[in-house]
Design a protein around this motif. Structure first.
Motif, PDB file in Angstrom:
ATOM      1  N   PRO A   5      26.345 -20.669  12.292  1.00  0.00           N
ATOM      2  CA  PRO A   5      24.811 -20.929  12.573  1.00  0.00           C
ATOM      3  C   PRO A   5      24.135 -20.202  13.802  1.00  0.00           C
ATOM      4  O   PRO A   5      22.917 -19.669  13.606  1.00  0.00           O
ATOM      5  CB  PRO A   5      24.893 -22.585  13.023  1.00  0.00           C
ATOM      6  N   GLU A   6      24.838 -19.996  14.686  1.00  0.00           N
ATOM      7  CA  GLU A   6      24.225 -19.033  15.895  1.00  0.00           C
ATOM      8  C   GLU A   6      23.851 -17.843  15.340  1.00  0.00           C
ATOM      9  O   GLU A   6      22.861 -17.262  15.692  1.00  0.00           O
ATOM     10  CB  GLU A   6      25.176 -19.072  17.139  1.00  0.00           C
ATOM     11  N   TYR A   7      24.805 -16.935  14.624  1.00  0.00           N
ATOM     12  CA  TYR A   7      24.552 -15.780  14.058  1.00  0.00           C
ATOM     13  C   TYR A   7      23.332 -15.943  13.225  1.00  0.00           C
ATOM     14  O   TYR A   7      22.594 -14.969  13.221  1.00  0.00           O
ATOM     15  CB  TYR A   7      25.895 -15.361  13.413  1.00  0.00           C
ATOM     16  N   LYS A   8      23.082 -16.933  12.582  1.00  0.00           N
ATOM     17  CA  LYS A   8      21.936 -16.875  11.543  1.00  0.00           C
ATOM     18  C   LYS A   8      20.773 -17.163  12.157  1.00  0.00           C
ATOM     19  O   LYS A   8      19.700 -16.536  11.916  1.00  0.00           O
ATOM     20  CB  LYS A   8      22.200 -18.099  10.421  1.00  0.00           C
ATOM     21  N   ARG A   9      20.882 -17.820  13.351  1.00  0.00           N
ATOM     22  CA  ARG A   9      19.721 -18.211  14.274  1.00  0.00           C
ATOM     23  C   ARG A   9      18.999 -16.799  14.954  1.00  0.00           C
ATOM     24  O   ARG A   9      18.130 -16.439  15.003  1.00  0.00           O
ATOM     25  CB  ARG A   9      19.991 -19.158  15.280  1.00  0.00           C
ATOM     26  N   TRP A  10      20.188 -15.857  15.458  1.00  0.00           N
ATOM     27  CA  TRP A  10      20.070 -14.744  16.017  1.00  0.00           C
ATOM     28  C   TRP A  10      19.270 -13.696  15.079  1.00  0.00           C
ATOM     29  O   TRP A  10      18.519 -13.182  15.258  1.00  0.00           O
ATOM     30  CB  TRP A  10      21.444 -14.221  16.607  1.00  0.00           C
ATOM     31  N   VAL A  11      20.049 -13.521  13.714  1.00  0.00           N
ATOM     32  CA  VAL A  11      19.251 -12.862  12.883  1.00  0.00           C
ATOM     33  C   VAL A  11      17.844 -12.850  12.606  1.00  0.00           C
ATOM     34  O   VAL A  11      16.904 -12.121  12.696  1.00  0.00           O
ATOM     35  CB  VAL A  11      19.951 -12.707  11.465  1.00  0.00           C
ATOM     36  N   LYS A  12      17.424 -14.462  12.517  1.00  0.00           N
ATOM     37  CA  LYS A  12      15.881 -14.768  12.389  1.00  0.00           C
ATOM     38  C   LYS A  12      15.154 -14.260  13.571  1.00  0.00           C
ATOM     39  O   LYS A  12      14.172 -13.901  13.447  1.00  0.00           O
ATOM     40  CB  LYS A  12      16.094 -16.059  12.219  1.00  0.00           C
ATOM     41  N   ASN A  13      15.701 -14.491  14.820  1.00  0.00           N
ATOM     42  CA  ASN A  13      14.868 -13.988  15.986  1.00  0.00           C
ATOM     43  C   ASN A  13      14.840 -12.503  16.092  1.00  0.00           C
ATOM     44  O   ASN A  13      13.733 -11.951  16.259  1.00  0.00           O
ATOM     45  CB  ASN A  13      15.870 -14.231  17.247  1.00  0.00           C
ATOM     46  N   LEU A  14      15.910 -11.663  15.504  1.00  0.00           N
ATOM     47  CA  LEU A  14      15.678 -10.353  15.383  1.00  0.00           C
ATOM     48  C   LEU A  14      14.705  -9.907  14.493  1.00  0.00           C
ATOM     49  O   LEU A  14      13.732  -8.935  14.704  1.00  0.00           O
ATOM     50  CB  LEU A  14      17.160  -9.512  15.037  1.00  0.00           C
ATOM     51  N   GLU A  15      14.563 -10.737  13.484  1.00  0.00           N
ATOM     52  CA  GLU A  15      13.632 -10.267  12.424  1.00  0.00           C
ATOM     53  C   GLU A  15      11.982 -10.513  13.090  1.00  0.00           C
ATOM     54  O   GLU A  15      10.943 -10.240  12.143  1.00  0.00           O
ATOM     55  CB  GLU A  15      13.674 -11.206  11.033  1.00  0.00           C
ATOM     56  N   LYS A  16      11.933 -11.125  13.962  1.00  0.00           N
ATOM     57  CA  LYS A  16      10.553 -11.426  14.525  1.00  0.00           C
ATOM     58  C   LYS A  16      10.291 -10.105  15.601  1.00  0.00           C
ATOM     59  O   LYS A  16       9.191 -10.306  16.068  1.00  0.00           O
ATOM     60  CB  LYS A  16      10.694 -12.598  15.466  1.00  0.00           C
TER      61      LYS A  16
END
Lengths: 224, 224
Positions: free
Chosen positions: B185-196
């Protein structure tokens, strides 16, 4: 700096990756405790501090573990800023880091695998590959006392611990001369310069015992 | 800074090693010329600038070539000091460097080789190895927006260019899901942050074309 800071190194006496950390600590005059590890019987402390790789060196500084020898050297240079081991100029720093990577990846790999080859041809081919790579260091040494310039630096510690004081001993134990005087005059001069630096020589393993150990390691990985 | 300084990057569009350099230059707002290289037809300029490895990325800054992506990122951070990408604290820097090495050596290697395995079991074993290694990043991300903390840093560029925007595309092209939502879950949240982050998304290759390229590369290295 607090007076009672903890500086502890977990190492293995014959490991160039450990030895270079001790050299750096001595160059900086940092007092440290040394804990000898065993390849075949790693301590619970080592396994706890480096659970991913389970490898030395591990530097422990005030309870924090710093891992991977290049990373540890950079940490030492950033934490104790006197007697810097990395050059100050960004381009010179990039060259030191580039060649350090070359030493620990390509040169170490080709050099060590060359010893493990039972078959003459494979051994010669890899020795030649190692020789070609060391030619790049030979060029870097022209007009300099050390790879770091006038004094021992990051790349001297990495290349010094690995090539003359590790790989060459392995080759010597097998009766091979990979780095010849005629083709590597700058390299040979550099090794003599390194041998005049107490912080370096203090950390070089005893030669006969080291050659015996290298022979043992090579036997473990022997292949055709 | 001189106004007419030369900043040129030799890269390959699908290479995470190139893409992370562009991300860093954009984060710093450094204007640069980009030269696209080809894996199968390397330019004389690339061969001249990187004769040892013959690889991208090569950053050319005022006539000097800087090689190896981590080394280039450190050079960029030391040369243009605004918007730092490495943390300021030596211990935090050591962690970023340690994990960056883990990403480019262990995670990249296990992850890419997992794709090349024709045989199901070998593929699953390596995918599991990759998963275990990514767990260490998962732990690092707890309570943080990015691996670098509140903003994108060195390790975000290395891990971001490599895992979500390269390896995951290879796996997706093969119908494999290695990094599952429930376990990461933390990794997936991080990828979403990167995509911003525009400096990141500007440098991510187009997805369909990238998956096609990854499939092609995997085919080249296919083994049982």
């Amino acid at each position: 700096m607090a007076e009672k800071e903890e500086v502890k190194l977990l190492g293995i006496w014959a490991s160039p990756f450990s030895r270079r950390i001790e050299m750096a600590l001595k160059l900086k005059g940092i007092a440290y405790d040394y804990v000898e590890e065993s390849l075949d019987n790693k301590s619970p402390l080592l396994l706890a501090l480096n659970p991913i790789h389970k490898k030395v060196p591990v530097l422990v500084h005030n309870g924090k573990a710093i891992l991977e020898s290049h990373v540890v050297l950079e940490y030492i240079d950033e934490t104790w800023k006197h007697n810097p081991i990395l050059p100050q100029d960004p381009y010179d720093r990039s060259k030191a880091r580039f060649f350090a990577k070359l030493v620990d990846e390509q040169i170490f790999n080709a050099g060590f695998v060359s010893m493990t080859k039972a078959e003459q041809q494979g051994r010669e081919d890899l020795a030649e590959q190692t020789r070609e790579l060391i030619t790049y260091l030979e060029k870097e040494l022209v007009g300099k006392d050390f790879l770091g310039g006038k004094s021992v630096g990051f790349l001297d510690l990495v290349a010094g611990s690995m090539i003359p004081f590790c790989l060459e001993r392995g080759w010597e134990g097998m009766g091979l001369q990979v780095i010849t005087d005629d083709k590597f005059p700058e390299y040979k001069r550099w090794v003599k310069n390194l041998e005049k630096v107490e912080s370096v020589t203090d950390c070089i393993p005893p030669k006969e015992k080291h050659i015996e150990h290298m022979n043992f390691m090579v036997g473990r990985f022997r292949s055709s």
